[in-house]
Write a protein that holds these residues in place. Structure first.
Motif, short mmCIF file in Angstrom:
data_model
loop_
_atom_site.label_atom_id
_atom_site.label_comp_id
_atom_site.label_asym_id
_atom_site.label_seq_id
_atom_site.Cartn_x
_atom_site.Cartn_y
_atom_site.Cartn_z
N PRO A 1 -37.45 -28.79 -18.39
CA PRO A 1 -36.66 -29.92 -17.87
C PRO A 1 -35.35 -29.48 -17.23
O PRO A 1 -34.85 -30.14 -16.32
N ARG A 2 -34.82 -28.37 -17.69
CA ARG A 2 -33.59 -27.83 -17.09
C ARG A 2 -33.83 -27.46 -15.63
O ARG A 2 -33.04 -27.81 -14.75
N LEU A 3 -34.92 -26.76 -15.37
CA LEU A 3 -35.27 -26.44 -13.99
C LEU A 3 -35.65 -27.68 -13.20
O LEU A 3 -35.33 -27.79 -12.01
N ALA A 4 -36.34 -28.61 -13.84
CA ALA A 4 -36.73 -29.84 -13.14
C ALA A 4 -35.51 -30.61 -12.67
O ALA A 4 -35.49 -31.14 -11.55
N GLY B 1 -42.81 -29.20 -19.88
CA GLY B 1 -41.68 -29.29 -20.79
C GLY B 1 -41.87 -30.30 -21.88
O GLY B 1 -41.51 -30.08 -23.05
N GLN B 2 -42.48 -31.44 -21.54
CA GLN B 2 -42.71 -32.46 -22.56
C GLN B 2 -43.78 -32.02 -23.55
O GLN B 2 -43.70 -32.32 -24.75
N ILE C 1 -41.81 -30.18 -9.55
CA ILE C 1 -40.97 -30.90 -10.51
C ILE C 1 -41.83 -31.61 -11.56
O ILE C 1 -41.54 -31.57 -12.76
N ALA C 2 -42.89 -32.27 -11.09
CA ALA C 2 -43.78 -32.96 -12.03
C ALA C 2 -44.41 -31.98 -13.01
O ALA C 2 -44.52 -32.26 -14.22
N THR C 3 -44.81 -30.82 -12.53
CA THR C 3 -45.41 -29.80 -13.40
C THR C 3 -44.40 -29.34 -14.45
O THR C 3 -44.73 -29.21 -15.64
#
Length: 463
Positions: free
Chosen positions: A50-53, A41-42, A34-36
């Motif tokens: 971010p959608r997957l996160a 994404g940023q 999630i962090a990756t």
């Protein structure tokens, strides 16, 4: 009916630790995943990340909660079922477990709320940073837990006074001989566990023609991780094995069902007969065990007969668990390299046999982790702390009937709670990337900012 309290206490601890280890091994890797996603994404501005996160944060929230619940039960068992263990080694293990709470757990608790509830409510940089800190916290938690468990395997840095272990050198205690290898092995296993879950979900989405862009992204990132980390895990495991041979030779002898000191064959399959001190139905590769363990054709490997029968671990448990872990490890390497070749040749998303195969391999990491812990913990027997305290001498003076009753209660409660949790996770996975209307949107359509936990709660109530 007479109940053996030591046997029942061991069964109870084995039952709860088997449930517990599933979730930390998943959340350690999932938090890093999630962090990756958020960091990439940023940096790129690609809405797929971010959608997957956000999607995987829902899975993380449920898994993390189940891991905390099962972990609390384990800590209580130190006092209820294993009070003598706590008395003898508590001066050493108590601070190590306390450091885990003071560093990792507080770190996770401080930023977990921002990670789960901060999307759209705090600056994006802070939200991403909170996910990174949670991922670091889970790794720190593994650091202290593995340090404590490794000290029980290879205790150093202490002195025994009146039968009680007292710390003398905390550096030697924390960084005991087996700790670096076991930490690296466990972290790699956790990341591989998550990678295969992500790969399986991505493959199923591709086969079902759902979330095409995100599914392909998941498969590519998972294959990249597995292709690198699975072969590296083989090297880490080899180094860990050499360290174990040096410090716990009897465990290695049990892993290989090797009875006589001398050159060792590698048994692809055998049925260890502990009473007869031999192997039945053995299918072996001559001298391969020596090559693996000593890197020499004529290398001498200690045998189980080097120690009295009462000092030997349960050989079948260790032998078969090690082979399960080994078989899954080689399957991971094969699938990772096969995926990398298909990626290079442009057929990663169109090769049916590969996608169908990996869509059913989500369980690889979980079973390998459980098998690895069986090797580690059963292979240490009959010692609960090697050379310091035997398992039979560590139990509390609790009636066997009481332990049996609580074990039955644990089986019932865990069966209900964890079945609901796993069912809920499966529902979230099946639902996929839901948009504001609750329907799967087209790939690349950004989600409305909302709390992953709130969305997961609504899904649970609606289920």
């Amino acid at each position: 009916m007479d109940f053996d309290p030591v046997v029942l206490a061991r069964i109870q601890f084995a039952f709860t630790i088997t449930f517990h280890i599933i979730f930390p091994s998943f959340t350690i890797g999932l938090s890093a995943w999630i962090a990756t996603l958020l960091v990439v994404g940023q940096r790129t501005g690609d809405p797929r990340y971010p959608r997957l996160a956000q999607f995987w944060t829902k899975i993380f929230a449920v898994s993390f909660a189940l891991g905390v619940v099962s972990g609390i039960v384990l800590s209580y068992q130190f006092g209820t079922n294993w009070s003598r263990f706590s008395v003898v080694v508590g001066n050493v293990l108590g601070p190590l477990l306390g450091y885990e709470v003071l560093t990792a757990f507080f770190l996770e608790a401080s930023f977990l709320g921002i990670m789960l509830f901060g999307l759209g409510r705090v600056p994006r940089t802070l939200h991403t940073a909170s996910a990174v800190i949670v991922a670091i916290g889970t790794a720190i938690s593994a650091f202290w837990i593995l340090s404590a468990n490794s000290w029980m395997q290879t205790p150093t840095g202490h002195v025994m006074i009146d039968g009680i272990a007292h710390p003398q050198d905390w550096w030697a205690i924390v960084f005991n001989p087996s700790f670096p290898y076991r930490l690296a092995h466990m972290l790699a296993a956790a990341y591989l566990t998550t990678a295969f879950v992500v790969l399986a979900v991505g493959a199923r989405w591709i086969l079902a023609d759902r979330h095409g862009e995100e599914a392909r992204l998941m498969v590519k990132m998972a294959v990249g991780m597995i292709a690198v980390l699975a072969p590296l895990q083989l090297f880490i495991g080899d180094q860990h094995g050499l360290n174990t041979l040096e410090h716990q030779p009897t465990k290695v002898a049990a892993m290989e069902a090797h009875w006589e000191r001398g050159p060792a064959d590698f048994h692809i399959f055998a049925w260890p007969d502990q009473k007869a001190e031999t192997n039945r139905f053995a299918i072996s590769i001559p001298r391969a065990g020596s090559m693996i363990l000593t890197h020499s054709w004529d290398g001498v490997v200690p045998g189980l007969k080097d120690v009295p029968p009462e000092d030997r671990p349960p050989v079948p448990n260790v032998f078969f668990a090690f082979r399960i872990m080994l078989a899954i490890g080689f399957a991971m390497i094969f699938l990772g390299l096969a995926g990398a070749v298909l990626w290079w040749r442009g057929g990663l998303f169109t090769t049916g046999w590969f996608l169908k195969t990996v869509s059913y391999t989500w369980w690889f990491g979980f079973v390998a982790v459980i098998a690895g812990w069986i090797v580690a913990e059963s292979g240490r027997q009959p010692w609960i702390a090697t050379g310091i305290l035997r398992t039979a001498d560590a139990a509390s003076p609790v009636p066997g009937g009481s332990v049996a009753a609580t074990l039955a209660l644990f089986v019932l409660v865990y069966g209900v709670v964890f079945s609901m949790g796993i069912y809920f996770i499966n529902r979230l996975l099946a639902k996929g990337l839901a948009g504001p209307s609750g329907e799967p949107p087209r790939s690349g359509t950004p989600l409305r900012p909302q709390s992953a936990a709130r969305e997961a709660g609504r899904e649970f109530l609606g289920s």
